[in-house]
Structure formats: C-alpha cells, structure tokens
Design a protein around this motif. Sequence first.
Motif, PDB file in Angstrom:
ATOM      1  N   MET A   2       0.844  -1.190   0.000  1.00 61.01           N
ATOM      2  CA  MET A   2       0.000   0.000   0.000  1.00 61.01           C
ATOM      3  C   MET A   2       0.876   1.236   0.000  1.00 61.01           C
ATOM      4  SD  MET A   2      -2.995  -0.883   2.608  1.00 61.01           S
ATOM      5  CE  MET A   2      -2.697  -2.398   3.488  1.00 61.01           C
ATOM      6  N   HIS A   3       0.432   2.284  -0.656  1.00 65.30           N
ATOM      7  CA  HIS A   3       1.187   3.529  -0.730  1.00 65.30           C
ATOM      8  C   HIS A   3       0.344   4.681  -0.246  1.00 65.30           C
ATOM      9  CE1 HIS A   3       4.282   1.437  -2.965  1.00 65.30           C
ATOM     10  NE2 HIS A   3       3.323   0.891  -3.676  1.00 65.30           N
ATOM     11  N   ALA A   4       0.986   5.638   0.403  1.00 63.96           N
ATOM     12  CA  ALA A   4       0.276   6.785   0.969  1.00 63.96           C
ATOM     13  C   ALA A   4      -0.293   7.699  -0.098  1.00 63.96           C
ATOM     14  CB  ALA A   4       1.206   7.579   1.887  1.00 63.96           C
ATOM     15  N   ASN A   5       0.166   7.594  -1.361  1.00 64.50           N
ATOM     16  CA  ASN A   5      -0.353   8.478  -2.393  1.00 64.50           C
ATOM     17  C   ASN A   5      -1.705   8.019  -2.935  1.00 64.50           C
ATOM     18  OD1 ASN A   5       0.436   6.307  -3.881  1.00 64.50           O
ATOM     19  ND2 ASN A   5       1.884   7.410  -5.187  1.00 64.50           N
ATOM     20  N   LYS A   6      -2.219   6.921  -2.446  1.00 65.15           N
ATOM     21  CA  LYS A   6      -3.562   6.455  -2.822  1.00 65.15           C
ATOM     22  C   LYS A   6      -4.550   7.151  -1.894  1.00 65.15           C
ATOM     23  CE  LYS A   6      -2.287   1.894  -4.472  1.00 65.15           C
ATOM     24  NZ  LYS A   6      -2.502   0.462  -4.311  1.00 65.15           N
ATOM     25  N   THR A   7      -4.796   8.413  -2.133  1.00 66.59           N
ATOM     26  CA  THR A   7      -5.632   9.187  -1.225  1.00 66.59           C
ATOM     27  C   THR A   7      -7.099   8.952  -1.487  1.00 66.59           C
ATOM     28  OG1 THR A   7      -5.586  11.091  -2.678  1.00 66.59           O
ATOM     29  CG2 THR A   7      -3.905  11.003  -0.955  1.00 66.59           C
ATOM     30  N   GLY A  15     -19.240  15.036   7.609  1.00 62.52           N
ATOM     31  CA  GLY A  15     -19.335  16.448   7.942  1.00 62.52           C
ATOM     32  C   GLY A  15     -18.089  17.038   8.575  1.00 62.52           C
ATOM     33  N   ARG A  16     -17.023  16.266   8.731  1.00 60.87           N
ATOM     34  CA  ARG A  16     -15.774  16.754   9.329  1.00 60.87           C
ATOM     35  C   ARG A  16     -14.774  17.026   8.215  1.00 60.87           C
ATOM     36  NH1 ARG A  16     -14.646  11.896  13.011  1.00 60.87           N
ATOM     37  NH2 ARG A  16     -12.608  12.827  13.146  1.00 60.87           N
ATOM     38  N   ASP A  17     -14.140  18.190   8.270  1.00 62.95           N
ATOM     39  CA  ASP A  17     -13.154  18.561   7.263  1.00 62.95           C
ATOM     40  C   ASP A  17     -11.846  17.815   7.495  1.00 62.95           C
ATOM     41  OD1 ASP A  17     -14.800  20.398   5.935  1.00 62.95           O
ATOM     42  OD2 ASP A  17     -14.260  22.010   7.337  1.00 62.95           O
ATOM     43  N   ILE A  18     -11.296  17.276   6.415  1.00 65.69           N
ATOM     44  CA  ILE A  18     -10.036  16.532   6.462  1.00 65.69           C
ATOM     45  C   ILE A  18      -8.892  17.500   6.191  1.00 65.69           C
ATOM     46  CG2 ILE A  18      -8.688  14.701   5.370  1.00 65.69           C
ATOM     47  CD1 ILE A  18     -11.426  13.414   4.583  1.00 65.69           C
ATOM     48  N   SER A  19      -7.874  17.508   7.070  1.00 64.89           N
ATOM     49  CA  SER A  19      -6.713  18.372   6.842  1.00 64.89           C
ATOM     50  C   SER A  19      -5.563  17.610   6.195  1.00 64.89           C
ATOM     51  CB  SER A  19      -6.250  19.049   8.133  1.00 64.89           C
ATOM     52  OG  SER A  19      -5.816  18.101   9.067  1.00 64.89           O
ATOM     53  N   VAL A  20      -5.351  16.350   6.576  1.00 61.06           N
ATOM     54  CA  VAL A  20      -4.310  15.505   5.985  1.00 61.06           C
ATOM     55  C   VAL A  20      -4.921  14.141   5.726  1.00 61.06           C
ATOM     56  CG1 VAL A  20      -2.056  14.422   6.303  1.00 61.06           C
ATOM     57  CG2 VAL A  20      -2.477  16.703   7.249  1.00 61.06           C
ATOM     58  N   ASP A  21      -4.788  13.686   4.468  1.00 68.26           N
ATOM     59  CA  ASP A  21      -5.361  12.397   4.100  1.00 68.26           C
ATOM     60  C   ASP A  21      -4.257  11.510   3.545  1.00 68.26           C
ATOM     61  OD1 ASP A  21      -8.251  11.387   2.099  1.00 68.26           O
ATOM     62  OD2 ASP A  21      -7.039  10.326   3.551  1.00 68.26           O
ATOM     63  N   MET A  22      -3.813  10.573   4.359  1.00 67.74           N
ATOM     64  CA  MET A  22      -2.788   9.620   3.942  1.00 67.74           C
ATOM     65  C   MET A  22      -3.398   8.216   3.914  1.00 67.74           C
ATOM     66  SD  MET A  22       0.481  11.144   6.010  1.00 67.74           S
ATOM     67  CE  MET A  22       1.564   9.832   5.474  1.00 67.74           C
ATOM     68  N   TYR A  23      -4.580   8.144   3.354  1.00 69.12           N
ATOM     69  CA  TYR A  23      -5.271   6.874   3.218  1.00 69.12           C
ATOM     70  C   TYR A  23      -4.413   5.943   2.370  1.00 69.12           C
ATOM     71  CZ  TYR A  23      -8.912   3.503   2.178  1.00 69.12           C
ATOM     72  OH  TYR A  23      -9.620   2.355   2.073  1.00 69.12           O
ATOM     73  N   PHE A  37      -6.155   3.690   9.986  1.00 65.40           N
ATOM     74  CA  PHE A  37      -6.801   2.604   9.263  1.00 65.40           C
ATOM     75  C   PHE A  37      -6.086   1.279   9.442  1.00 65.40           C
ATOM     76  CE2 PHE A  37      -7.787   6.551   7.014  1.00 65.40           C
ATOM     77  CZ  PHE A  37      -9.167   6.514   7.076  1.00 65.40           C
ATOM     78  N   LEU A  38      -4.765   1.309   9.546  1.00 63.41           N
ATOM     79  CA  LEU A  38      -3.990   0.078   9.728  1.00 63.41           C
ATOM     80  C   LEU A  38      -3.843  -0.193  11.215  1.00 63.41           C
ATOM     81  CD1 LEU A  38      -1.102   0.462   7.139  1.00 63.41           C
ATOM     82  CD2 LEU A  38      -3.126  -0.986   6.996  1.00 63.41           C
ATOM     83  N   ARG A  39      -4.486  -1.230  11.672  1.00 61.68           N
ATOM     84  CA  ARG A  39      -4.419  -1.600  13.085  1.00 61.68           C
ATOM     85  C   ARG A  39      -4.662  -3.071  13.230  1.00 61.68           C
ATOM     86  NH1 ARG A  39      -5.310   2.996  17.088  1.00 61.68           N
ATOM     87  NH2 ARG A  39      -3.177   2.780  17.661  1.00 61.68           N
ATOM     88  N   SER A  40      -3.722  -3.747  13.841  1.00 62.14           N
ATOM     89  CA  SER A  40      -3.913  -5.150  14.194  1.00 62.14           C
ATOM     90  C   SER A  40      -4.765  -5.223  15.450  1.00 62.14           C
ATOM     91  CB  SER A  40      -2.602  -5.800  14.577  1.00 62.14           C
ATOM     92  OG  SER A  40      -1.776  -6.135  13.597  1.00 62.14           O
ATOM     93  N   PRO A  41      -5.520  -6.280  15.615  1.00 56.99           N
ATOM     94  CA  PRO A  41      -6.266  -6.448  16.870  1.00 56.99           C
ATOM     95  C   PRO A  41      -5.306  -6.523  18.062  1.00 56.99           C
ATOM     96  CG  PRO A  41      -7.018  -8.008  15.219  1.00 56.99           C
ATOM     97  CD  PRO A  41      -5.798  -7.338  14.659  1.00 56.99           C
ATOM     98  N   PHE A  42      -5.721  -5.937  19.174  1.00 56.77           N
ATOM     99  CA  PHE A  42      -4.943  -5.918  20.409  1.00 56.77           C
ATOM    100  C   PHE A  42      -4.857  -7.327  20.989  1.00 56.77           C
ATOM    101  CE2 PHE A  42      -4.664  -5.489  25.023  1.00 56.77           C
ATOM    102  CZ  PHE A  42      -3.579  -4.626  25.160  1.00 56.77           C
TER     103      PHE A  42
END
Length: 194
Positions: A2-7, A15-23, A37-42
């Motif tokens: 996955m690459h950060a440029n895939k926004t 309804g919330r404004d996004i300031s930085v999107d590194m999807y 978004f990337l999170r393994s289960p605890f």
Amino acid sequence: AMHANKTSPAKQKEGRDISVDMYPFIRKYKDGSIERFLRSPFVLASPDQGGNRGVATRDVVVDKATGVSVRLFLPSRAADTAGRNRLPLVIYVHGGSFCTESAFGRTYHRYATSLAASAGALVVSVEYRLAPEFPRPAAYDDAWAALQWAASSSDPWPEFPPYGVDRLWPFVTAGQAGNDTEELTTERLNHHLC
C-alpha cells in the motif's frame, strides 16, 4: 504493497473537514482528531507460556512521564538456563511508518513471540508514541528510553525464576519505519559507550 499516495477522494467525512489524508494509513481532521486505518487487533499479555509457543509476555511502563511501555517476551528456555547462560537481549521496534500499529497488536506480538521462541532471547518490544500526536524525535526517544531501561540492572520479571540477561550487548532490530528508529538508537548507544 500500500502507498500513501492512494488518497481518498473525500475532502470531508461525516461532515468533518479533512486536513491531511494519507489513506490507507492515517487521516487527520481539522478538529485535530486522528483516524488510523492500519491496526492489528490488540493482544493481551499473558504469563501462560503453554498457550503462546512457550513464551510468557508481560507489559511494563518504562517511562512514567511519557507513558512509554514495552512488552516483554520471555521464552520458557529462560528457566532452563538460569544461572548457567545469559539470555540474549533483543530490543524490537515495531513498524508502522511512525503513525500506525502497536507492539501490543497481533502482527507484532506474533513476530516478537516467534523471535523469542526461536532465538531463546528476552525480547523487549517498544510501544513508542505515534505521530502525528507525537512527532519525531518522540519514537527515537522512546526506543532509547526502552533500551536504557532494559540495560538497567533491575530484574524486569521478578516473579519468574532468576535468569541472566546479557545487558551489555543488546541486539536492536526493527520492522519497516522502526528500522530508522533502530539505526538512530544504535548510533546513540555507540556514542554513549564510546
């Protein structure tokens, strides 16, 4: 990979404004909130070696001021070698581009468990503070704090039989972004020793 440029095409979410999107990694909103978004289960730490490849785990806060903690991975071989051999000490810094994942997540918990079981080493996995809430050099400072704590003479696991740990020659390793932290922590150690 996955690459950060895939926004994400969105400028707003719910309804919330996004300031930085590194999807697909992270999104920061103008109100200051963070969405990861990337999170393994605890995974909970457990002293049960039988259910964890012969490795007991324990969480320890190493710096109360910052809240930095580590997860210790102690292989069952430690009790077998108590008093005869010194266990290797491995400091592990998880990956995640400094802004995602956790030492307590399934991905890195499994890796550190495997490393402890295979190497017969005490693995100290660093739960460093994440960016953007804690920008660099926070992760570097956290890894250094963990290394200093692990190299101290205090017993990190008093409820287990005595075992020796080779605190003079720790091995520092990492995954992904942790590689940068590992390199700087090792340089800091070399500078400190020389």
